[in-house]
Design a protein around this motif. Structure first.
Motif, mmCIF file in Angstrom:
data_model
loop_
_atom_site.group_PDB
_atom_site.id
_atom_site.type_symbol
_atom_site.label_atom_id
_atom_site.label_comp_id
_atom_site.label_asym_id
_atom_site.label_seq_id
_atom_site.Cartn_x
_atom_site.Cartn_y
_atom_site.Cartn_z
ATOM 1 N N ILE A 45 -76.977 6.115 16.701
ATOM 2 C CA ILE A 45 -75.698 6.950 16.115
ATOM 3 C C ILE A 45 -75.694 5.653 16.048
ATOM 4 O O ILE A 45 -74.634 4.931 16.979
ATOM 5 N N THR A 53 -84.587 8.692 13.296
ATOM 6 C CA THR A 53 -83.045 9.061 11.702
ATOM 7 C C THR A 53 -82.448 8.384 12.599
ATOM 8 O O THR A 53 -81.864 7.937 13.943
ATOM 9 N N VAL A 62 -78.411 7.324 12.227
ATOM 10 C CA VAL A 62 -77.201 8.235 11.413
ATOM 11 C C VAL A 62 -75.895 7.474 11.342
ATOM 12 O O VAL A 62 -75.473 6.723 12.439
ATOM 13 N N GLU A 63 -75.375 7.222 10.667
ATOM 14 C CA GLU A 63 -73.747 6.431 10.322
ATOM 15 C C GLU A 63 -72.641 7.676 10.380
ATOM 16 O O GLU A 63 -73.105 8.540 9.988
ATOM 17 N N THR A 64 -71.714 6.787 11.350
ATOM 18 C CA THR A 64 -70.569 7.719 11.820
ATOM 19 C C THR A 64 -69.076 7.398 10.497
ATOM 20 O O THR A 64 -69.523 5.192 10.030
ATOM 21 N N SER A 65 -67.944 7.240 10.145
ATOM 22 C CA SER A 65 -67.382 6.682 9.845
ATOM 23 C C SER A 65 -66.126 6.788 10.450
ATOM 24 O O SER A 65 -65.364 7.435 10.397
ATOM 25 N N ALA A 91 -64.288 6.635 15.107
ATOM 26 C CA ALA A 91 -64.408 7.196 16.558
ATOM 27 C C ALA A 91 -64.424 8.811 16.343
ATOM 28 O O ALA A 91 -64.574 9.002 17.805
ATOM 29 N N GLU A 103 -65.710 11.042 14.786
ATOM 30 C CA GLU A 103 -67.006 11.322 14.492
ATOM 31 C C GLU A 103 -68.121 10.992 15.293
ATOM 32 O O GLU A 103 -68.911 11.943 15.894
ATOM 33 N N ALA A 108 -71.542 13.980 16.034
ATOM 34 C CA ALA A 108 -72.622 13.460 15.487
ATOM 35 C C ALA A 108 -73.813 13.099 16.763
ATOM 36 O O ALA A 108 -74.770 13.730 17.015
ATOM 37 N N GLN A 116 -78.076 13.618 6.770
ATOM 38 C CA GLN A 116 -78.447 12.137 7.623
ATOM 39 C C GLN A 116 -79.735 12.408 8.489
ATOM 40 O O GLN A 116 -80.642 12.035 8.701
ATOM 41 N N ARG A 151 -75.359 9.887 3.372
ATOM 42 C CA ARG A 151 -74.395 11.057 3.744
ATOM 43 C C ARG A 151 -73.197 11.011 2.345
ATOM 44 O O ARG A 151 -72.388 12.011 2.198
#
Lengths: 376, 424
Positions: free
Chosen positions: A65, A95, A97-100, A102, A104, A108, B373, B379
């Motif tokens: 993450i 995998t 995983v990008e989040t945009s 805090a 999210e 995630a 993702q 995404r």
């Protein structure tokens, strides 16, 4: 007969050469104080490059993450590179995983756990989030990087932490800034006023003052790790005030600092990844933090079965923090594109850095650890 | 009755058509990104609404499961909860969207295009984050309990009921007052409520950012956040409390909030369509001058609508912290639940049952989009698809005309001027 003779000859020659070179180095030792031999350009015939054999571990999976989207050419890209290297070299299924932001992170991490990978790696996700989720899913292994538990690391069997300390390599970068500044005024732009960021800045400032005690130090914080526009404005202000070298510790925001340096003809120091080539001749050096190594180590520990909960603290000594000038990266972009007067000083700077590094590694020199101060 | 059914069918067919058209148009962009649209959509809907092992659209209904003896059996997917069902997380998000959408609807029905939900939401959230921590510590101090773990059980159970109620009440009050500012400016000074609420949103975000980063900050972590609320203030999610053994809820922080949200929806429906006050409000919204001629105090109705709207957003913020987050993290102020609620209200055409359905659908789409993702898809594609679906959903009149035209084409009228309502 001839073969034996030939091998004797070779051994003799080798001994001769060895003795000769020994004499040469001992002769040099007396007079070489002024000259600094660049280990990067020196011939390294003995170095054996280990061929990477891709393994097949497709039954092992991991999820990582990232705290913000990729593309900061710094911290997050470095973490993603580590994950990609693990996928390529260890043959595991990963995998990314990008989040945009805090808000999210929690969702995630929870989604990643639903797939039950062998390890869930989080980068700069807040400590209580990880602690809660790790308590909720005791069978799931977690690896956390850049997460600071100020109240003490929880005693969980499924949580491993990597702390990369960057005060020491920032100190080395500070030496470069202190010796190369023309205006005797250098500064730093941080992402946020937090101990994790001040770890860099305090070390850097100590480095500057160690070689340039009368240098003036300036500092500013962007307040955001993905706001290059504000960062650029702050950097422009600092440059206008007379600073000529800024150390950016601001993730993607730092791109604004680098851009401001290049536009005003000033200089900057990169962070986390090797950023020397982004604006050739503008970025003196980058203080690298090998988040990629940490990520890779997490995955490798699961593959090898050596996963161990608890904290692993690494830094300059273990090769997790360093400069882009170091052996292994050997960035020489500034030598090529930098202004002549500064380039001329570089051998002396590198010599001073090497000396400081030895002192740090031998324990003779202790750089202030802002993180420890904050937790006290 | 038949007419009513036809009407329902017609209003349902519009969003469905919009979604399909949105998917078709965005598949152009998905193709440009070098991915397969069918695969992307299946992944998106599975991530949004599916169960474990969901791969195709049909898996949304029936999923193939390996049984313990190695065989394969078909299971009704919505009830298949191994490893946690995605719908549980969707409902967790939908809880907040339902409330903010109701908040927007109440304002819209009074003729006020207030989009201040974001500001009221985050102020409600920060209020609860503060009182959820501060109130219990005060109670412990008054009761002379030094260690909350050793507090008498009776005290704890009373606190478990009272503290969340007090917190919710305070958050609703804060939201209402903040919304009332915009209403007052509108009524007394005729300031456009759209502009004032946008500005008030920005102010609220900065207030919350300040509070989280400085006075309420709990420690010097890399991300600023408030102290976690006390356990007595926490509305324990289903997977930790009531339905601990039901795996369907695993991983989701879904809790009593969804029940509160649906109850509130019923109350709001009753208020708007079955009460005098609601009638006044709708009349004032339809035409303010007409309402005043009819003897309706339209200013009072407008202010009442703004107060109610703010209270609902404040409630959403309260439930977000009490039931889900338990603290406000720096950056939560811009999480956008308020604005998403406005979107849901517009898409649901201000109908209360519609809001519940659209909120769930929207939450599922958003979740599916971010979680693309996990299927190794970018995404950003999800964002494009959602944008197109919203765009087409807002083209209501276009679809209404289209459907009417198709209907008349398919079924020629016998009478020249048919009366839709069936009145003589």
């Amino acid at each position: 007969m001839s073969r034996r003779f030939l091998s004797l000859l070779i051994v003799l020659t080798l001994i001769m050469v060895g003795l000769f070179s020994l004499g040469l180095t001992s002769a040099q030792e007396g007079e070489s104080q002024a000259e600094w031999v660049d280990p990067c350009t020196a011939p390294t015939s003995e170095a054996t490059v280990e061929a990477v054999v891709p393994q097949d571990n497709s039954d092992i999976s991991f999820a990582i993450i990232l705290p913000n989207p990729r593309g900061d050419r710094s911290f997050i890209d470095s973490a993603a590179a580590g994950a990609e290297r693990a996928i390529a070299e260890l043959g595991v299924v990963g995998t990314i995983v990008e989040t945009s932001g805090a808000q999210e992170h929690d969702a995630a991490v929870r989604r990643a756990v639903q797939d039950r990978p062998d390890i869930v790696i989080t980068i700069a996700v807040d400590a209580p989030i990880i602690q809660e989720i790790a308590e909720e899913f005791p069978d799931q292994k977690f690896g956390a990087q850049e997460t600071f538990f100020f109240a003490g690391v929880p005693d969980l069997d499924n949580l491993a932490l990597y702390n990369i300390l960057t005060h020491e390599n920032s100190y080395l970068a500070g030496i470069a800034a202190g010796m190369l500044t023309r205006t005797k005024k250098v500064g730093a732009v941080g992402g946020m006023d937090t101990p994790g960021i001040n770890l860099f800045i305090v070390g850097y400032e100590e480095g500057v003052l160690s070689v340039c005690p009368d240098c003036e130090l300036v500092r500013s914080y962007v307040g955001d790790f993905s706001d290059p526009v504000t960062a650029k404005e702050q950097a422009l202000t600092l440059y206008n005030e007379g600073a000529d070298i800024l150390y950016q510790v601001a993730g993607r925001s730092g791109e604004g600092v680098l851009l401001a340096a290049s536009e005003t003809g000033n200089f900057a120091i990169g962070v986390d990844s090797n950023q020397d080539d982004l604006y050739p001749g503008t970025i003196l050096v980058s203080a690298m933090k090998r988040v990629d190594n940490a990520v890779f180590s997490f995955v490798k520990s699961v593959v090898d079965g050596t996963y161990a909960p608890g904290v692993t603290t690494v830094g300059l000594r273990e090769g997790f923090a360093g400069l882009s000038w170091d052996v292994g990266v050997c960035s020489r972009t500034f030598d090529q594109y930098g202004p002549e007067d500064m380039v001329a000083k570089l051998p002396a700077v590198r010599k001073a850095i090497d000396e400081a590094r030895e002192k740090i590694l031998s324990g003779e020199l202790i750089v202030t650890n802002a993180l420890e101060q904050a937790s006290q | 009755m038949v007419n009513r059914l036809r009407q329902t069918f017609k209003s349902l067919s519009i969003p469905v058509l919009a979604v399909i058209l949105g998917l078709i148009v965005s598949s152009f962009f998905v193709l440009m990104a070098g991915t397969d649209p069918a695969q992307t959509y299946q992944r998106m809907f599975c991530e949004g609404f599916g169960s474990k092992g969901c791969q195709t659209f049909s898996d949304l209904l029936v999923v193939q499961v390996e049984t313990e003896d190695g065989g394969v059996s078909s299971v009704f997917a919505p009830f298949y909860g191994v490893g946690g069902h995605r719908m549980a997380v969707v409902l967790e998000r939908a809880t907040l969207l339902i409330l903010t959408a109701l908040s927007a609807t109440v304002a819209f029905k009074a003729g006020l295009f207030s989009i201040g939900m974001d500001g009221q939401f985050v102020l409600g959230a920060i209020t609860v984050a503060f009182f959820g921590y501060w109130l219990p510590t005060q109670v412990y101090m008054l009761a002379g309990v030094s260690d909350p773990g050793a507090a008498p059980q009776a005290l704890l159970s009373v606190m478990h009921v009272l503290i969340p109620l007090v917190c919710i009440g305070l958050a609703m009050a804060v939201g209402a007052v903040y919304s009332w500012i915009a209403g007052y400016l509108k009524v007394k000074l005729n300031v456009n409520e759209l502009i004032s609420t946008i500005i008030l949103n920005a102010i609220a975000v900065q207030i919350v950012n300040y509070l989280v980063r400085y006075p309420l900050r709990s420690d010097f972590n890399s991300t600023a956040r408030t102290q976690r609320i006390d356990d007595t203030a926490w509305l324990i999610p289903f997977n930790r409390g009531l339905f601990q053994d039901v795996e369907w809820f695993s991983g989701a922080r879904l809790g009593i909030g969804i029940i509160i949200a649906i109850l509130v929806a019923v109350l709001i429906w009753f208020f708007l369509w079955r009460s005098t006050a609601g009638y006044e409000q709708r009349m004032a919204g339809g035409s303010r001058r007409f309402a005043r001629f009819g003897g309706i105090p339209s200013e009072r109705a407008a202010l009442r609508a703004m107060l109610l709207s703010g209270a609902l957003s404040g409630l959403a913020g309260a439930l977000a912290i009490l039931g889900i987050e338990r603290r406000v993290i720096d950056g939560y102020a811009t999480s956008g639940f308020g604005f998403d609620g406005v979107l849901v209200a517009i898409l649901a055409r201000e109908s209360v049952p519609g809001i519940i359905l659209v909120a769930m659908f929207f939450a599922g789409l958003q979740q599916g989009a971010t979680n693309l993702q996990f299927g190794d898809l970018p995404r950003q594609l999800g964002g494009i698809i959602i944008a197109f679906i919203i765009l087409f959903s807002s083209m209501e009149n276009f679809f209404r005309d289209l459907i009417t035209r198709i209907q008349t084409r398919l079924r020629p009228r016998k009478t020249p001027y048919p009366n839709e309502a069936g009145a003589p």
